[in-house]
Design an enzyme around this catalytic site. Structure first.
Site, PDB file in Angstrom:
ATOM      1  N   LYS A  29      53.561  45.095  38.363  1.00 30.95           N
ATOM      2  CA  LYS A  29      54.163  43.826  38.530  1.00 30.95           C
ATOM      3  C   LYS A  29      55.534  44.123  39.413  1.00 30.95           C
ATOM      4  O   LYS A  29      56.078  45.276  39.557  1.00 30.95           O
ATOM      5  CB  LYS A  29      54.510  43.097  37.395  1.00 30.95           C
ATOM      6  CG  LYS A  29      53.317  42.014  36.908  1.00 30.95           C
ATOM      7  CD  LYS A  29      53.548  41.043  35.811  1.00 30.95           C
ATOM      8  CE  LYS A  29      52.202  40.422  35.629  1.00 30.95           C
ATOM      9  NZ  LYS A  29      52.167  39.397  34.533  1.00 30.95           N
TER      10      LYS A  29
ATOM     11  N   ARG B  83      47.431  44.025  29.024  1.00 32.69           N
ATOM     12  CA  ARG B  83      46.735  43.660  30.252  1.00 32.69           C
ATOM     13  C   ARG B  83      46.864  44.532  31.479  1.00 32.69           C
ATOM     14  O   ARG B  83      48.094  44.373  31.998  1.00 32.69           O
ATOM     15  CB  ARG B  83      46.746  42.498  30.486  1.00 32.69           C
ATOM     16  CG  ARG B  83      46.144  41.496  31.448  1.00 32.69           C
ATOM     17  CD  ARG B  83      46.474  40.136  31.595  1.00 32.69           C
ATOM     18  NE  ARG B  83      45.690  39.605  32.679  1.00 32.69           N
ATOM     19  CZ  ARG B  83      45.814  39.730  33.993  1.00 32.69           C
ATOM     20  NH1 ARG B  83      46.943  40.408  34.375  1.00 32.69           N
ATOM     21  NH2 ARG B  83      45.146  38.931  34.756  1.00 32.69           N
TER      22      ARG B  83
HETATM   23  N1  PMM Z   1      49.693  38.122  34.345  1.00 27.90           N
HETATM   24  C1  PMM Z   1      48.821  37.669  35.406  1.00 27.90           C
HETATM   25  C2  PMM Z   1      47.955  37.128  35.137  1.00 27.90           C
HETATM   26  N2  PMM Z   1      47.474  36.669  33.918  1.00 27.90           N
HETATM   27  N3  PMM Z   1      47.801  36.733  31.704  1.00 27.90           N
HETATM   28  C3  PMM Z   1      48.723  37.037  30.488  1.00 27.90           C
HETATM   29  N4  PMM Z   1      48.417  36.682  29.427  1.00 27.90           N
HETATM   30  N5  PMM Z   1      49.883  37.969  30.976  1.00 27.90           N
HETATM   31  C4  PMM Z   1      50.071  38.255  32.006  1.00 27.90           C
HETATM   32  O1  PMM Z   1      51.345  38.850  31.893  1.00 27.90           O
HETATM   33  C5  PMM Z   1      49.388  37.691  32.957  1.00 27.90           C
HETATM   34  C6  PMM Z   1      48.151  37.061  32.887  1.00 27.90           C
HETATM   35  C7  PMM Z   1      49.482  38.021  36.763  1.00 27.90           C
HETATM   36  O2  PMM Z   1      48.911  39.359  37.147  1.00 27.90           O
HETATM   37  P1  PMM Z   1      47.748  39.723  38.070  1.00 27.90           P
HETATM   38  O3  PMM Z   1      47.818  39.003  39.239  1.00 27.90           O
HETATM   39  O4  PMM Z   1      47.678  41.193  38.179  1.00 27.90           O
HETATM   40  O5  PMM Z   1      46.488  39.343  37.358  1.00 27.90           O
END
Ligand code: PMM
Length: 294
Positions: free
Chosen positions: A238, A273
């Site tokens: 991020k 995650r």
């Molecule tokens: N971040 C993203 C998408 N989904 N879900 C949860 N629970 N926590 C997060 O921090 C989160 C998420 C965005 O990141 P990506 O675009 O790399 O998927």
């Protein structure tokens, strides 16, 4: 002094597992690693490479690779949440995620669906998803689906929408406000008929947060554990990492992501995650062995 005692008690409390429709997800002694499959043409971290329209095989093969690397769960998403991302209609989002979720479920893997839409959550759970990962903060319609289907649930803090969240970063005390939001969200879950042993909480790193606020929330994992539920941390690749790493682009954020994973593991996070599963599995093993930190 009082604060120190509280932190130590929280760090020592065992992290409970997350109850699933079929079995449970162990969140201790090491956090469960949740591998990310973004089936979107505009994902910030993987550039949309897993989204050849109408061909779930690429997404499924990628997910199988994450499982082989040690992911305990695969999180499947069909709508980008990056700031400024274009919303996707529910029907299109479901068309993207359902084939990959059902393929994973058919193999006995634990699939999670990353969505804010009740219709998409319902379709994905019907296809075998065991967890609804809700980056929308718990809209009543989505809680209803979770209660009705008996799936597990990730409650994440956010504000606004991907279009507006960059401008919604005013907090008096980000840790206190996010903790209070999650505590209140757990109460809304109970009121909706969701058993709390099926719920994990997430401070929503980067969602309506400045880089400094994201760092403050990562430092607060022991305090968030005081909510009594597994804490999910989503910090992989991020943009707050760029501000700690001289503007590093997405492709240069692996070490930063692993540093967060190791520290979060030492602090007792329950689920991480991540994009880079194999490396994270190794980092959390070491991090968990070094915790709890005081
Ligand atoms: N971040 C993203 C998408 N989904 N879900 C949860 N629970 N926590 C997060 O921090 C989160 C998420 C965005 O990141 P990506 O675009 O790399 O998927």
């Amino acid at each position: 002094m009082r604060d120190k005692v509280t932190r130590a008690e929280e760090a020592d409390a065992p992290t409970p597992p997350l109850r699933l429709p079929h079995g449970q997800l162990a969140c201790a002694p090491e956090p469960a690693v949740m591998g990310i499959v973004n089936l979107t043409p505009d994902s910030f971290a993987d550039g949309g490479t897993l989204y050849p329209e109408g061909h779930p095989e690429a997404g499924l093969a990628y997910a199988a690779g994450l499982l082989a690397e040690g992911a305990a769960v695969v999180d499947v998403g069909g709508e980008s949440t990056r700031p400024g991302a274009i919303p996707v209609p529910a029907e299109e989002e479901a068309r993207r995620v359902v084939p990959v979720v059902s393929g994973l479920a058919a193999e006995g893997a634990i699939a999670s669906v990353d969505t804010t839409k009740p219709e998409v959550a319902r379709a994905a759970v019907a296809a075998g998803a065991q967890i609804v990962n809700d980056v929308g903060g718990g809209e009543p319609g989505l809680l209803e689906v979770v209660a009705e289907t008996g799936c597990a649930y990730v409650l994440m803090h956010s504000r606004g929408t991907p279009a507006t969240m960059r401008d919604l970063t005013d907090y008096d005390d980000v840790v206190a406000e996010v903790t209070a939001f999650l505590a209140e969200g757990l109460e809304r879950c109970v009121a909706a008929g969701i058993d709390l042993d099926r719920v994990a909480v997430d401070p929503g790193i980067g969602f309506a947060k400045t880089a400094e606020q994201s760092v403050a929330l990562l430092r607060a994992v022991p305090r968030l554990r005081g909510l009594g539920r597994p804490v999910l941390v989503g910090a992989s690749r991020k943009s707050f990492l760029a501000s700690l790493l001289d503007g590093a682009p997405v492709s240069d954020r692996l070490e930063g992501s692993l540093a967060v994973a190791a520290v979060a593991a030492a602090d007792g996070a329950g689920i991480l995650r991540v994009h880079d599963v194999a490396a994270t599995v190794r980092a959390v093993r070491v991090g968990a062995a070094l915790g709890p930190r005081r």
